[in-house]
Every structure is written in C-alpha cells, then in structure tokens.
Design an enzyme around this catalytic site. Structure first.
Site, short mmCIF file in Angstrom:
data_model
loop_
_atom_site.label_atom_id
_atom_site.label_comp_id
_atom_site.label_asym_id
_atom_site.label_seq_id
_atom_site.Cartn_x
_atom_site.Cartn_y
_atom_site.Cartn_z
N HIS A 1 0.80 -1.22 0.00
CA HIS A 1 0.00 0.00 0.00
C HIS A 1 0.84 1.27 0.00
CE1 HIS A 1 0.22 0.18 4.48
NE2 HIS A 1 0.10 1.48 4.26
N GLU B 1 -10.14 -11.84 -5.98
CA GLU B 1 -8.73 -11.73 -5.58
C GLU B 1 -8.28 -12.91 -4.73
OE1 GLU B 1 -8.05 -8.03 -3.49
OE2 GLU B 1 -9.92 -8.19 -2.38
N ASP C 1 -3.74 -9.06 -5.07
CA ASP C 1 -3.94 -10.13 -4.10
C ASP C 1 -4.11 -11.48 -4.79
OD1 ASP C 1 -3.72 -9.12 -1.46
OD2 ASP C 1 -5.52 -7.93 -1.80
N CYS D 1 -8.29 -4.32 -11.94
CA CYS D 1 -7.92 -3.12 -11.17
C CYS D 1 -6.69 -3.30 -10.30
CB CYS D 1 -9.09 -2.65 -10.33
SG CYS D 1 -9.57 -3.81 -9.06
C1 PEP Z 1 -5.83 -6.07 -5.61
O1 PEP Z 1 -5.62 -6.84 -4.68
O2 PEP Z 1 -5.44 -6.28 -6.76
C2 PEP Z 1 -6.57 -4.82 -5.39
C3 PEP Z 1 -7.02 -4.13 -6.40
O3 PEP Z 1 -6.75 -4.40 -4.12
P1 PEP Z 1 -5.58 -3.86 -3.15
O4 PEP Z 1 -4.36 -3.60 -3.98
O5 PEP Z 1 -6.11 -2.62 -2.53
O6 PEP Z 1 -5.42 -4.98 -2.19
MG MG Z 2 -6.70 -6.60 -2.80
#
Ligand code: PEP
Ligand code: MG
Length: 564
Positions: A171, A413, A437, A484
C-alpha cells in the site's frame, strides 16, 4: 580536596550538560509540536478532517507527560544525552507495547516510531530541508507510513521515494503511485548507506537505485529524465483523445483512487471514471471509526467529478498491511491470511452497516456501484447483500435520501472465488479482478516482501490463464469485468489482457496517459494473438521477453517510461 574539586567540577560539567540537553529536548519537542500542528492544518485543508486526525493523535502522544517525563529522567538520572534518552525511551515503549501482545497495541508502534523519530530529527538539528521550489529531494525511509501523506502532498518537493521495506503492490507503493511519485521499495541497507545531501539516481521503472552515482551514470540518468519528461508531457496531451484501439474498439480507462483529491486528479488526466475507490484510506489515519456523515461527505466528494454511476466504491479492506488500532484484535502470525477485510463483517456488522449507509447516502437519487473485496466463499457475499438490503430499508424507513439503484460487485482476488466464479457471476452486477492479491495468494508470495517480489510479477502465464477463466465465466452472463490490480497499468500487460476480452482497466491516474497511447496503436486482433501466445507459455521469463519486445515494436518510445 583535589579529588573533591575534581568531583565537583565533574558534577558541574554534567549538570551543565544536563541542562543543555534538557533545553535541547524542550526545543525539539516544541518544534515537533509545531510541525504536527502545521501538518494537521495542511492535511485538514487538503484531505479533510478525518485524515488530519492522525497528527492530532501524534500531538497528544508527544504532550503525554509520562513520555517526556521518562526521557527527561533518563537525561538527569542516566546522565545520557538527549538523543540516547529518546532512543532508550522509544525502545522501552515499543517493548511495553509488544509485551501486551494485543494487535491494537502493536499497531500503535508505528505511531510511536513516527513521534520519536520526529523529536530525534529536531535533536539532530539536520540541515533545514530546502523550501518547496528548490531542487526536489529523494525521500529515503524505512517504509511509507500513512501519516507521511501530508509530507508527500507537498507536490513537487519529492522527486522520488526509496524505502527499505515494502513491495511494488504494497500500500505504500500504491500511495506513492497515486501521487505520481516514482518509488523503489525493498532497498535494504539504504538508510545506513545514504546521508543527507547525497546525490541519488532513482529508476522507478526498473526498481534501481544508484547512491552517489559516478559521472557516467549521472549523465545517462539526466538524459533519461529529460526524455522522460518530454514523453510524459506529450502523453498527457492525449487526455482528450478517445480510449479506442487502432481498429476502433472502445475501452474504459479508469482510475484507482484513495482520496477525493485523487478523483479530481484522475478526472483532469482523462480517466473515464473510478474503477476502484479504496475507502479504507479514510479510516487509516482516523483515530476511531469515521462517523456516517463524515464518510458520506468523503464519498460524495470522490463521486462528484464523475457522477456516482461511474465510480466503484469498495467497502473497507482493512487488516493485513492496512491496520487500524481500534479494530483488529489479537496479534496474528499471518495477517494477510487472517482476519481482514469483509471477514470482519460478521463480528462488526455495525461498522460495515455505517459504511454501507454512508455510501448509499452519498449517491442519493443516483446509481451506486459497491464492490466487496476479499470474498472467498459465496456465503460472505450473501451475508453482505443482506446487510446492504437492511441498510437500504432502514434509510427508506427513516426518510433519508439514498441511491435509487444499487449495483453490487465482487473483487475476485482469492483463488477459491476465481474457481467458484460461475456461482458468483449469477449473483452480482459486475466483477473486478484484483490482480495484486490474486497473484499473492496464487503464488503463496507476500506482495509486500521484496525477497519474493520475483514471484509477484504480472508476467505470469498461470495468472493470464486464470484471468481468461474468470472473464469467460463472466461474459456468459454479460456482466462487466474490470481489472484493477497494478497489472492494469502495466503497458506490457495491455495487449494480452485486451486479447483475453478485458475492456475495462483501472489504474493509478499517473499511468493512464501511456496506457492510452499504447491502446490507440494496437488492434484487437494483435491483442488476441498476444493473449493466445502468453497463455501457452510456461515461464515468466518467456512471457516478459515476448511482451517487452511486442510492446516495444508497437510503441518504441514507451521503454522510456516503463523500462524493458
Ligand atoms: C488487488 O488486490 O489487486 C486490489 C485491487 O486491491 P488492493 O491492492 O487494494 O489490495
Ligand atoms: Mg486486494
């Protein structure tokens, strides 16, 4: 007498030093409090009161008489310097919090480190940072903490970020990317090796850092930086060009956003909407659960540039690397595999209900898209749907305006749900593929651990085959599929993803112009051929090499942005 005199003069010397150290300490503390007040003000103006709250919490910690009293007593009794006293107190506090073995306490450790580091920074009396507008700096840090958002927001101040820990899809990196700052994570040892004022060349495309580069490297990187700036400038001009392939196929290029401010930037960059709004960032810097009104205001502000039907709002995805002190329970050995995200909904329905009501209110009179992350079995989706129905009924009964139409989506995910996709697509209005994920769980490789970063790369033939499977199941019911994860903004992955049928890509706004430029040069037929080929390949290396060559053929200047 002599001995007494010596002892006396020694005592005097220590007392004088002690006074000076206590004075230095008071000044450093006062400066730290000043910083925190200024940061609180700035972040409140730019990002809203909820995100400024973390600085208030830090201020309270710093004002705690127990904390400063402990440091001072070490200076007086232990006759140690101010820096050492602060460090010893920090270690003592951290040890105390660790012994409690409560994850709420463990999460406070990051705040403790932040606060103590701030005092030490002022004790060290570092050369003042150049004002904004001077030569931009490279921020070198252990990790990117949510509380750094305030500093990072001083746009133009930081040319790049280098951190010791974290991965490309962690993150911290996501936050940096959303702010358009190149970042390299996992640079072990950099904090020990780098000193203030050192020259650093940071290659965010390839994850390379050159500390105190020689003249050749410096010349090469300065040239690259100039070329990069000119290509980016040219690409940004494509904001008003339609996102269509060379053969006329329309594609939705959307933005991943964390804050209302990101949505405005995304709109200005030419995004067609928000494909993923990570609402947990609102919670991450908040000392408690944000009130329903406060949440509704933030969601409304994020929706505003695009209209609610074009924004996908994900419910809080807290836990794992996104901890909040007030929520999580016992310390967990494997938090990514543990009690995170919607898994908390059964035990904390009130928390989720508050958010769902706020989301519904933010889209009053319109269409709202709600995305549930981390679903790993159908029961979870059914439970959340019931909660959502309940929220809507309550708002109707209370006469509170809310969304007219609710579209529900699942973020695919967890591999189990990718395999159970047929039963999911019958019960939702759209799906999104969270490749970050999905990759981490598919490969059993922590996305935040630089030692296994090679396993989390998107050039993974098995991942492409899994995306193909998910897309096929969804297309039978005709529901939209968005990708995404970070893979969506990686130009080398555009061709095969497009070839597999994906028509909605959501990424950090900064990546959008180059993806659009590439999209406008490819045909669906070329994309289909690339998809067929990568799905048949058996090594990462072959996929990466093929996609790099193919992408380079289509857009030779792209290697200036994404490396080879
Ligand atoms: C992912 O896991 O690809 C996702 C879009 O969510 P995050 O990156 O916030 O875990
Ligand atoms: Mg995720």
């Amino acid at each position: 007498m002599e001995a007494g005199t010596r002892r006396g003069s020694g005592t005097h010397r220590v007392a004088a030093v002690t006074d000076a150290e206590l004075d230095r300490l008071d000044k450093a503390r006062a400066k730290s409090l000043c910083d925190l007040e200024a940061l609180e003000r700035k972040v409140r103006q730019e990002l809203g009161a909820s995100r400024a709250a973390i600085f208030k919490a830090h201020r309270l910690l710093l004002e705690d008489p127990l904390l400063i009293g402990k440091v001072k007593s070490l200076v007086v009794d232990g006759a140690c310097g101010a820096v050492e006293a602060v460090e010893r107190t920090r270690e003592e506090f951290i040890g105390m919090f660790q012994r409690v073995r409560d994850s709420r306490m463990l999460e406070r450790i990051a705040d403790i480190k932040d606060v103590f580091q701030r005092i030490i920074g002022h004790l060290d009396d570092p050369p003042p940072l150049p004002p904004v507008g001077g030569e931009p700096l490279v921020l070198v840090a252990e990790e990117i903490l949510p509380s750094m958002a305030g500093v990072l927001l001083e746009r133009g101040r930081f040319a790049a970020i280098v951190t010791e820990t974290g991965g490309v899809t962690g993150h911290g990196a996501i936050l940096a990317r959303s702010l358009g700052i190149p970042a390299v994570s996992g640079a072990r040892g950099i904090l020990r090796a780098a000193f203030p004022g050192d020259l650093i060349a940071v290659d965010g495309r390839e994850g390379v850092v050159h500390l105190r580069p020689g003249p050749e490297i410096l010349t090469a990187y300065r040239k690259l930086a100039r070329e990069y700036a000119s290509v980016v400038g040219r690409l940004v001009e494509n904001r008003d060009q339609p996102a269509v392939t060379a053969c006329g196929q329309s594609v939705s290029l959307l933005a991943n956003v964390n804050y209302p401010l990101d949505a405005r930037v995304a709109h200005a960059t030419g995004a067609a909407g928000v494909g993923l709004y990570r609402t947990e960032y609102l919670f991450l810097t908040h000392p408690s659960i944000p009130e329903e009104d406060e949440q509704a205001a933030a969601y409304r502000a994020t929706i505003e540039p695009f209209g609610s039907s074009n924004v996908v709002i994900r419910t809080i995805d807290l836990g794992a690397d996104k901890m909040v002190p007030w929520l999580t329970g016992q310390h967990e050995a494997n938090p990514f595999m543990g009690y995170r995200s919607i898994r908390m909904a059964r035990r904390h329905p009130g928390l989720f209900m508050r958010q769902l009501r706020a989301i519904l209110r933010a889209a009053a009179g319109g269409i709202v898209n709600i995305l549930f992350p981390m679903i790993s079995r159908l029961e979870e989706l059914l439970f959340l749907r019931r909660l959502l129905d309940q929220g809507r009924e309550d708002l109707t009964r209370e006469g509170i305006p809310h969304a007219d139409e609710i579209r529900v989506g699942v973020l695919v995910e967890v591999p189990a749900i990718a395999f159970a996709i047929r039963s999911i697509v019958k019960r939702v209005d759209f799906i999104s593929i969270g490749s970050n994920d999905l990759t981490q769980y598919l490969m059993a490789a922590d996305r935040d651990n630089p030692k296994v970063a090679h396993l989390c790369q998107p050039y993974n033939p098995v991942l492409f085959r899994l995306v193909r499977r998910i897309f096929k199941a969804a297309s039978r019911t005709g529901i939209p599929v968005t990708i995404c994860g970070e893979m969506a903004g990686e130009p080398r992955c555009l061709l095969p993803l497009l070839g597999l049928g994906i028509r909605r890509f959501s990424m950090a706004a900064a990546l959008l112009p180059s993806v659009k430029e590439l999209l406008r040069r490819v045909t669906v037929e070329e994309a289909a051929e690339a998809a067929r080929r990568v799905c048949r390949m058996s090594t990462f290396r072959a996929v990466r090499r093929y996609l790099t060559e193919r992408t380079h053929e289509i857009m030779p200047d792209l290697n200036l942005i994404e490396g080879d």
